[in-house]
Design a protein around this motif. Structure first.
Motif, short mmCIF file in Angstrom:
data_model
loop_
_atom_site.label_atom_id
_atom_site.label_comp_id
_atom_site.label_asym_id
_atom_site.label_seq_id
_atom_site.Cartn_x
_atom_site.Cartn_y
_atom_site.Cartn_z
N ALA A 122 0.83 -1.21 0.00
CA ALA A 122 0.00 0.00 0.00
C ALA A 122 0.86 1.25 0.00
O ALA A 122 0.56 2.23 -0.69
CB ALA A 122 -0.93 -0.01 1.21
N ALA A 123 1.95 1.24 0.77
CA ALA A 123 2.85 2.40 0.80
C ALA A 123 3.47 2.64 -0.57
O ALA A 123 3.63 3.78 -1.00
CB ALA A 123 3.94 2.18 1.86
N ALA A 124 3.81 1.55 -1.27
CA ALA A 124 4.43 1.67 -2.59
C ALA A 124 3.43 2.13 -3.65
O ALA A 124 3.72 3.03 -4.45
CB ALA A 124 5.05 0.34 -2.99
N VAL A 125 2.26 1.53 -3.64
CA VAL A 125 1.27 1.84 -4.67
C VAL A 125 0.69 3.23 -4.48
O VAL A 125 0.42 3.95 -5.46
CB VAL A 125 0.15 0.77 -4.67
CG1 VAL A 125 -0.99 1.19 -5.59
CG2 VAL A 125 0.70 -0.59 -5.09
N GLY A 131 9.02 8.29 -5.72
CA GLY A 131 9.40 8.06 -4.34
C GLY A 131 9.74 6.61 -4.06
O GLY A 131 9.99 5.83 -4.99
N TRP A 132 9.73 6.27 -2.78
CA TRP A 132 10.14 4.95 -2.33
C TRP A 132 9.21 4.45 -1.23
O TRP A 132 8.65 5.25 -0.48
CB TRP A 132 11.56 5.01 -1.75
CG TRP A 132 12.62 5.35 -2.74
CD1 TRP A 132 12.87 6.57 -3.31
CD2 TRP A 132 13.59 4.46 -3.29
NE1 TRP A 132 13.93 6.50 -4.17
CE2 TRP A 132 14.40 5.22 -4.18
CE3 TRP A 132 13.87 3.10 -3.12
CZ2 TRP A 132 15.46 4.65 -4.88
CZ3 TRP A 132 14.93 2.55 -3.82
CH2 TRP A 132 15.70 3.31 -4.69
N VAL A 144 6.63 0.62 8.42
CA VAL A 144 6.54 0.79 6.96
C VAL A 144 6.21 2.24 6.69
O VAL A 144 5.35 2.83 7.37
CB VAL A 144 5.47 -0.13 6.35
CG1 VAL A 144 5.12 0.32 4.93
CG2 VAL A 144 5.92 -1.57 6.35
N LEU A 145 6.91 2.85 5.76
CA LEU A 145 6.65 4.24 5.40
C LEU A 145 7.03 4.47 3.95
O LEU A 145 7.62 3.61 3.30
CB LEU A 145 7.40 5.19 6.33
CG LEU A 145 8.92 5.02 6.47
CD1 LEU A 145 9.66 5.81 5.38
CD2 LEU A 145 9.40 5.51 7.83
N PRO A 153 14.91 7.43 4.99
CA PRO A 153 14.52 7.44 6.40
C PRO A 153 15.66 7.80 7.37
O PRO A 153 15.39 8.14 8.52
CB PRO A 153 14.05 6.00 6.64
CG PRO A 153 13.64 5.50 5.30
CD PRO A 153 14.59 6.14 4.34
N LEU A 154 16.90 7.71 6.92
CA LEU A 154 18.01 8.07 7.81
C LEU A 154 17.89 9.50 8.32
O LEU A 154 18.33 9.80 9.43
CB LEU A 154 19.35 7.91 7.08
CG LEU A 154 19.95 6.51 6.98
CD1 LEU A 154 21.24 6.57 6.18
CD2 LEU A 154 20.19 5.91 8.36
N THR A 155 17.31 10.38 7.53
CA THR A 155 17.19 11.78 7.96
C THR A 155 16.24 11.91 9.14
O THR A 155 16.26 12.91 9.85
CB THR A 155 16.69 12.67 6.81
OG1 THR A 155 15.43 12.20 6.35
CG2 THR A 155 17.68 12.66 5.66
#
Length: 212
Positions: A122-125, A131-132, A144-145, A153-155
């Motif tokens: 769902a996050a991808a679609v 994006g990613w 999941v994000l 996400p490291l930031t």
């Protein structure tokens, strides 16, 4: 000035077929990833004081970078780092399987692999535009994000374990506008061995209080 180099793919260009075809990998790696690499190096040329910094450090500490290159490092450094992770997060179909410590953590945090797959898909679609989608370790649990463009996400202080590139150049030659089909197929080529390595490293660095 230390120059970042375009990493070679850890497999042949046709090794991920039929999920990801040879033409897409050539185009994605040789053109897009190469461009991010060149632009990142160009941005850093004017700041030799950053020569010894790793790409993880640069991405995790964008707010500390000189303002004149912050945007370029965010975009091109992000593109360089995200793709370097992405290639290793995939493997020829059937060469690895879901299991290991991360499997137990997924079942703990999401209830089941199927629930995790639903959230990740769902996050991808649903990511609008480029994006990613990510599976990350956030202090003591999995999340999941999604991120826009080449953000990582490291930031946010979260450790990436699994990523899926949903920029159109990642799938359009083969799947056209059928992003859901691409996302579904991706689960057949996830390198769970590498995901487990990243998971163990993320937990270890948290316990040790290690900086990026």
């Amino acid at each position: 000035m230390t120059m970042f180099e375009l990493p070679e793919l850890p497999y042949a260009y046709n090794a991920l077929e039929p999920v990801m075809d040879e033409a897409t990998l050539h185009f994605h790696h040789d053109k897009h990833h190469a461009t991010y690499t060149a632009n990142l190096n160009r941005a850093l040329e004017s700041h030799p004081e950053l020569a010894e910094k790793s790409i993880r450090y640069l991405i995790a500490h964008l707010n500390l970078l000189p303002e004149d290159i912050r945007g370029a490092v965010r975009n091109n450094g992000g593109g360089y780092f995200n793709h370097a992770l992405f290639w290793d997060m995939m493997a020829p179909e059937g060469s690895t399987s879901f299991g290991g410590p991360v499997a137990g953590q997924i079942e703990k945090d999401f209830g089941s692999f199927e629930e995790f797959k639903k959230k990740f898909s769902a996050a991808a679609v649903s990511q609008f535009g480029s994006g990613w989608a990510w599976l990350v370790w956030n202090k003591d649990h999995l999340e999941v994000l999604s991120t826009a463009n080449q953000d990582n996400p490291l930031t946010e202080g979260k450790k990436p374990l699994l990523a899926l590139d949903v920029w159109e150049h990642a799938y359009y030659l083969q799947y056209q506008n059928r992003r859901p089909d691409f996302v579904e197929a991706f689960f057949r080529i996830i390198n769970w061995d590498y995901v487990n390595e990243l998971f163990e490293d993320a937990k270890k660095s948290r316990k040790c209080g290690a900086a990026e």
